[in-house]
Design an enzyme around this catalytic site. Structure first.
Site, mmCIF file in Angstrom:
data_model
loop_
_atom_site.group_PDB
_atom_site.id
_atom_site.type_symbol
_atom_site.label_atom_id
_atom_site.label_comp_id
_atom_site.label_asym_id
_atom_site.label_seq_id
_atom_site.Cartn_x
_atom_site.Cartn_y
_atom_site.Cartn_z
ATOM 1 N N THR A 18 20.367 -21.021 23.890
ATOM 2 C CA THR A 18 21.046 -22.087 24.626
ATOM 3 C C THR A 18 21.491 -23.215 23.691
ATOM 4 O O THR A 18 22.511 -23.846 23.918
ATOM 5 C CB THR A 18 20.104 -22.678 25.703
ATOM 6 N N ARG A 22 16.465 -20.973 17.226
ATOM 7 C CA ARG A 22 15.129 -21.569 17.225
ATOM 8 C C ARG A 22 14.085 -20.496 16.996
ATOM 9 O O ARG A 22 14.081 -19.482 17.677
ATOM 10 C CB ARG A 22 14.833 -22.252 18.563
ATOM 11 N N SER A 113 14.565 -29.361 18.876
ATOM 12 C CA SER A 113 14.530 -30.256 20.026
ATOM 13 C C SER A 113 13.116 -30.738 20.351
ATOM 14 O O SER A 113 12.423 -31.250 19.500
ATOM 15 C CB SER A 113 15.178 -29.548 21.219
ATOM 16 N N HIS A 114 12.697 -30.478 21.582
ATOM 17 C CA HIS A 114 11.402 -30.966 22.055
ATOM 18 C C HIS A 114 10.259 -30.005 21.699
ATOM 19 O O HIS A 114 9.115 -30.281 22.014
ATOM 20 C CB HIS A 114 11.468 -31.103 23.573
ATOM 21 N N ASP A 277 13.149 -37.344 23.230
ATOM 22 C CA ASP A 277 12.475 -36.149 22.716
ATOM 23 C C ASP A 277 12.610 -36.039 21.198
ATOM 24 O O ASP A 277 13.039 -36.979 20.537
ATOM 25 C CB ASP A 277 13.032 -34.890 23.397
ATOM 26 N N ASP A 279 14.657 -34.650 18.986
ATOM 27 C CA ASP A 279 15.915 -34.947 18.291
ATOM 28 C C ASP A 279 16.739 -36.020 18.996
ATOM 29 O O ASP A 279 17.903 -36.238 18.648
ATOM 30 C CB ASP A 279 16.737 -33.674 18.112
ATOM 31 N N ASP A 281 17.956 -36.323 22.086
ATOM 32 C CA ASP A 281 19.037 -36.088 23.056
ATOM 33 C C ASP A 281 18.548 -36.096 24.507
ATOM 34 O O ASP A 281 19.349 -36.224 25.425
ATOM 35 C CB ASP A 281 19.849 -34.820 22.728
ATOM 36 N N ARG A 282 17.234 -35.979 24.725
ATOM 37 C CA ARG A 282 16.739 -36.019 26.113
ATOM 38 C C ARG A 282 16.252 -37.419 26.478
ATOM 39 O O ARG A 282 15.949 -38.221 25.595
ATOM 40 C CB ARG A 282 15.577 -35.043 26.282
ATOM 41 N N THR A 344 23.960 -23.683 32.259
ATOM 42 C CA THR A 344 23.023 -24.466 31.451
ATOM 43 C C THR A 344 23.437 -24.420 29.985
ATOM 44 O O THR A 344 23.792 -23.366 29.465
ATOM 45 C CB THR A 344 21.611 -23.874 31.605
ATOM 46 N N GLU A 364 19.282 -30.966 34.515
ATOM 47 C CA GLU A 364 17.927 -31.186 35.019
ATOM 48 C C GLU A 364 16.897 -31.284 33.887
ATOM 49 O O GLU A 364 15.824 -31.845 34.076
ATOM 50 C CB GLU A 364 17.531 -30.089 36.005
ATOM 51 N N LYS A 376 24.062 -34.522 24.531
ATOM 52 C CA LYS A 376 23.369 -35.431 25.426
ATOM 53 C C LYS A 376 22.696 -36.510 24.574
ATOM 54 O O LYS A 376 22.498 -36.318 23.375
ATOM 55 C CB LYS A 376 22.402 -34.685 26.324
HETATM 56 C C1 G16 Z 1 18.843 -27.215 25.361
HETATM 57 C C2 G16 Z 1 20.283 -27.448 25.636
HETATM 58 C C3 G16 Z 1 20.443 -28.014 27.027
HETATM 59 C C4 G16 Z 1 19.813 -27.100 28.046
HETATM 60 C C5 G16 Z 1 18.394 -26.792 27.660
HETATM 61 C C6 G16 Z 1 17.932 -25.686 28.570
HETATM 62 O O1 G16 Z 1 18.178 -28.453 25.357
HETATM 63 O O2 G16 Z 1 20.805 -28.365 24.686
HETATM 64 O O3 G16 Z 1 21.792 -28.185 27.262
HETATM 65 O O4 G16 Z 1 19.782 -27.680 29.306
HETATM 66 O O5 G16 Z 1 18.329 -26.354 26.330
HETATM 67 O O6 G16 Z 1 16.889 -25.011 28.076
HETATM 68 P P1 G16 Z 1 16.413 -23.661 28.742
HETATM 69 O O7 G16 Z 1 17.441 -22.609 28.457
HETATM 70 O O8 G16 Z 1 15.100 -23.424 28.076
HETATM 71 O O9 G16 Z 1 16.268 -23.938 30.209
HETATM 72 P P2 G16 Z 1 17.466 -28.993 24.056
HETATM 73 O O10 G16 Z 1 17.071 -30.420 24.387
HETATM 74 O O11 G16 Z 1 16.286 -28.072 23.895
HETATM 75 O O12 G16 Z 1 18.465 -28.890 22.959
#
Ligand code: G16
Length: 543
Positions: A18, A22, A113-114, A277, A279, A281-282, A344, A364, A376
């Site tokens: 997504t 990772r 990310s988180h 979070d 990086d 962005d959240r 998503t 969400e 974000k």
């Molecule tokens: C990433 C994407 C987001 C997405 C999220 C969903 O977030 O940047 O746009 O909503 O993954 O994660 P999952 O597929 O696990 O539901 P982030 O903050 O991890 O980069």
């Protein structure tokens, strides 16, 4: 300094999810693993030659090594200039902004990310393209295909770079500019929000607690919230970035930021509490005695956006990812603007922004942002809320209650089932997909199914099609159940079950989310059958 071409072998597992690639740190530490991925990007995205490349990361373990490697490879692959955050730090939204500001060919963002960090934690790479957004699906697929055939990579050897010294250094023909990671981003925030009014709000006694969770937003919060807006230093928590995020889980939600929930419910609660979070962005938003769900935060900011200086020109459109609750749809209807429903993943918003069809969007998963960047943006959301509080003079709770009375209240929860086998997760998805055609018209408690199917998305700008983006069972405007598989985990498969219920009755507006969603959770078990098919009695996590 010699440029060398070294032999390598493909790993075959470098498919981006997504939000980029990772994996566990140990996976990235395998010989040439990182180099293979980076070389695949340089080979496929040939337009990076002769251009500027932005590089930075969230400061987690392995960040510096990865950055040195990326710079040495950029020099060997014809990049004209690298702009890198001092100490290797750049938040994801700040990196996206720098790509746009410097008209760069793209950027490497080193982050998972988180996800937890440290030698046993996760690491990741996101490749963002010119324009600042994440690489689109077609490009990540081509990079993945190339990574399966890669035989060599190019690197400039013997680099002597000081990542902590600001200014310009040279490597081969390539210039490397080490920049303050906050400056340009802070200037952008000043252009969007009414800093004078927010300063005044603090001066008159408005209180804030912001938790940077020992991740990348610490320096940003210190400069913007404390030095520029006058919040006291005690407003910040965990503002020093650490390689292992202090052993914590920098995922701002009701579980990993539980201490903030306790804070706003205790004596001496601040007017606004927030967290970001790994990086940056959240975001998570809370007020005295109240948690604002991400879907609500998006809808409430949309309803108040005209009060923020950077958005007085009007709203071009709103958007949310499919599982995000439909609160913002109600605002779009009232404001008579387009509302897009995307799969998503933040990358799906980029085309809409670029085409001038979108101003504000959210997900969400605690993501909100606007057309100011192509990612974000956690701190942006905190500043937007501060600006709304300062402008209206209302409390977070008053803003929420006013909103629910006008638009109805969308109760929302996400139930995560983590660490499932791929087969178990697939069997649940398949069972629901097979059941969908029989569901419309069926009655469950007070609700009837109006639609049940798989979500696919035809991009209205470039016409590309994304299929298999989750399953939804819709009960008109009143309720909805969504099921999808996570694309960001690094261990086993994770199923996410999303529950949404909308209430317009005045008496129902003050229920707590658990009470409101309990009947829907029971209906979801009858329809989706996660317990029955996986043996799991309950989700691991409810946010
Ligand atoms: C990433 C994407 C987001 C997405 C999220 C969903 O977030 O940047 O746009 O909503 O993954 O994660 P999952 O597929 O696990 O539901 P982030 O903050 O991890 O980069």
């Amino acid at each position: 300094m010699p440029i060398r071409e070294l032999q390598t072998k493909p790993y075959n597992d470098q498919k981006s999810g997504t939000a980029g690639l990772r994996k566990k740190v140990a996976v990235f530490q395998q010989p040439h693993y990182l180099e293979n991925f980076l070389q695949s990007v340089f080979d496929v995205e040939t337009s990076l030659r002769g251009k500027t490349l932005i590089i930075g990361g969230d400061g987690r373990y392995y960040n510096r090594e990865a950055i040195y490697t990326a710079i040495a490879m950029a020099a060997a692959n014809g990049v004209a200039k690298v702009v890198v955050g001092q100490g290797g730090l750049l938040s994801t939204p700040a990196a996206s902004h720098l790509i746009r500001l410097r008209q760069a060919g793209g950027g490497f963002l080193f982050t998972a990310s988180h996800n937890p960090a440290g030698p046993d934690g996760d690491f990741g790479i996101k490749f963002n393209v010119a324009g600042g957004g994440q690489a689109p699906e077609g490009l990540t697929t081509r990079i993945y295909e190339h990574s399966k055939t890669i035989q060599r990579y190019r690197v400039a050897e013997g680099m002597n770079l000081d990542l902590d010294r600001r200014g310009v250094q040279k490597l081969e023909e390539m210039e490397i500019e080490v920049v303050d990671c906050v400056e340009d981003y802070a200037a952008l925030m000043q252009s969007l929000f009414d800093f004078d009014r927010i300063r005044d709000w603090f001066r008159k006694g408005g209180t804030l607690r912001f938790d940077a969770m020992h991740a990348v937003t610490g320096p940003y919060a210190q400069r913007i919230l404390v030095e520029q807006l006058g919040a006291p230093g005690s407003a910040l928590m965990n503002a020093c970035p650490l390689e292992d995020f202090g052993g914590g889980h920098p995922d701002p939600n009701l579980i990993y930021a539980r201490h903030l929930v306790e804070l706003v419910n205790g004596a001496g609660a601040p007017d606004l509490a927030a967290a970001s979070d790994g990086d940056g962005d959240r975001n998570m938003i809370l007020g005295r005695g109240i948690f604002i769900s991400p879907g609500d935060s998006l809808a409430m900011l949309a309803a108040h956006l005209d009060k923020l200086p950077g958005y007085r020109g009007g709203l071009k459109g709103l958007a949310r990812s499919m599982p995000t609750c439909r609160a913002v749809d109600q605002v779009a209807k009232a404001l008579r603007v387009e509302c897009h429903e995307t799969p998503t993943g933040w990358k799906f918003f980029a085309n809409l922004f670029d085409a001038g069809r979108l101003t504000l969007c959210g997900e969400e998963s605690f993501g909100t942002s606007s057309s100011h960047t192509r990612e974000k943006d956690g701190l942006w959301a905190v500043l937007a809320w501060l600006n709304v509080l300062a402008h209206t003079g209302l409390s977070v709770r008053q803003i929420a209650q006013e909103h629910w009375r006008r638009f109805g209240r969308h109760y929302f929860a996400r139930h995560d089932y983590e660490g499932l086998s791929a087969a178990a997760a697939a069997s649940v998805m398949q069972a629901l997909a097979e059941a969908c055609p029989q569901l419309p018209g069926k009655r469950y408690g007070e609700w009837s199914v109006t639609q049940a199917d798989e979500f696919g998305y035809r991009d209205p700008v470039d016409g590309s099609l994304a299929v298999g983006q989750g399953l939804s069972v819709v009960f008109g405007d009143a309720a909805r159940i969504v099921l999808r598989q996570s694309g960001t985990g690094t261990e086993g498969a994770t199923l996410r079950l999303y529950l949404e219920r909308c209430e317009k009755l005045e008496t129902a507006l003050d229920w707590d989310a658990n009470t409101a969603l309990a009947p829907l959770a029971q209906i979801a078990e009858r329809i989706v059958r996660i317990g029955e098919l996986t043996g799991r009695k309950a989700p691991n996590l409810i946010t």
